[in-house]
Scaffold this motif. Structure first.
Motif, PDB file in Angstrom:
ATOM      1  N   UNK A   1       6.919   8.255  -5.212  1.00  0.00           N
ATOM      2  CA  UNK A   1       6.923   9.720  -5.237  1.00  0.00           C
ATOM      3  C   UNK A   1       8.061  10.274  -4.382  1.00  0.00           C
ATOM      4  N   UNK A   2       8.303   9.666  -3.228  1.00  0.00           N
ATOM      5  CA  UNK A   2       9.395  10.111  -2.359  1.00  0.00           C
ATOM      6  C   UNK A   2      10.744   9.893  -3.040  1.00  0.00           C
TER       7      UNK A   2
ATOM      8  N   UNK B   1       0.812  -1.215   0.000  1.00  0.00           N
ATOM      9  CA  UNK B   1       0.000   0.000   0.000  1.00  0.00           C
ATOM     10  C   UNK B   1       0.846   1.265   0.000  1.00  0.00           C
ATOM     11  N   UNK B   2       2.111   1.165   0.373  1.00  0.00           N
ATOM     12  CA  UNK B   2       2.990   2.335   0.437  1.00  0.00           C
ATOM     13  C   UNK B   2       3.912   2.449  -0.771  1.00  0.00           C
ATOM     14  N   UNK B   3       3.849   1.518  -1.708  1.00  0.00           N
ATOM     15  CA  UNK B   3       4.765   1.533  -2.845  1.00  0.00           C
ATOM     16  C   UNK B   3       4.615   2.772  -3.706  1.00  0.00           C
TER      17      UNK B   3
ATOM     18  N   UNK C   1       9.751   8.081   7.404  1.00  0.00           N
ATOM     19  CA  UNK C   1       8.872   8.825   8.311  1.00  0.00           C
ATOM     20  C   UNK C   1       7.571   9.212   7.612  1.00  0.00           C
ATOM     21  N   UNK C   2       7.664   9.668   6.359  1.00  0.00           N
ATOM     22  CA  UNK C   2       6.471  10.086   5.632  1.00  0.00           C
ATOM     23  C   UNK C   2       5.558   8.913   5.309  1.00  0.00           C
ATOM     24  N   UNK C   3       6.112   7.738   5.068  1.00  0.00           N
ATOM     25  CA  UNK C   3       5.324   6.569   4.657  1.00  0.00           C
ATOM     26  C   UNK C   3       4.927   5.672   5.818  1.00  0.00           C
TER      27      UNK C   3
ATOM     28  N   UNK D   1      13.945  12.359  -1.592  1.00  0.00           N
ATOM     29  CA  UNK D   1      13.988  12.340  -0.129  1.00  0.00           C
ATOM     30  C   UNK D   1      14.999  11.315   0.362  1.00  0.00           C
ATOM     31  N   UNK D   2      15.556  11.558   1.518  1.00  0.00           N
ATOM     32  CA  UNK D   2      16.492  10.608   2.108  1.00  0.00           C
ATOM     33  C   UNK D   2      15.726   9.369   2.568  1.00  0.00           C
TER      34      UNK D   2
END
Length: 137
Positions: free
Chosen positions: A79-80, A72-74, A92-94, A85-86
């Motif tokens: 996008x990250x 679900x986070x792929x 942290x965002x996901x 993004x590091x």
């Protein structure tokens, strides 16, 4: 039922994209056989069984995304990755552990590296060339 509203989630999008990859003509990634039968589903992704070698597989078998969790986070992680993004900030965002995003990054970046064209056609222009060379020692 006509008129029913459905809410699609990121996982639904990923599952539909994965299932569409082999919808037309699935082939066995183990023996390249085409005698395939449907063999149930696992987490919404259609599984298949080869009648030749009798092994089971899905659309992700043999790809960099095989055996990765948190589907679900792929799309959000893609996008990250695009935004640069590091590893820790993306985690942290996901809402996943940073080692998970580290593993994803290496798997996802390995895919384009392994898929190189053998020949060029037409006009090719290169302004820089990099050679992997070490002068260490």
């Amino acid at each position: 039922m006509v008129g029913t509203l459905t809410q699609t989630t990121a996982l639904d999008e990923v599952v539909s994209t994965v299932n569409a990859r082999v919808a037309d003509a699935p082939r066995c990634p183990h023996c390249q056989g085409d005698a395939i039968q449907k063999w149930g589903q696992s987490q919404g992704i259609q599984r298949f069984r080869c009648k030749g070698c009798r092994k089971t597989f899905n659309a992700l078998t043999g790809t960099p995304l095989a055996r990765l969790h948190h589907r679900e986070a792929w799309s959000a992680y893609g996008e990250a990755l695009r935004d640069g993004l590091s590893v820790r900030k993306a985690a942290e965002k996901r809402g996943v552990h940073y080692t998970t995003t580290f593993r994803w990054r290496h798997r996802w970046l390995a895919a384009p590296r392994d898929q190189k064209d053998a020949t060029f056609t037409g006009i090719v222009e290169a302004d820089e060339t990099f050679f992997l060379e070490s002068h260490k020692g």
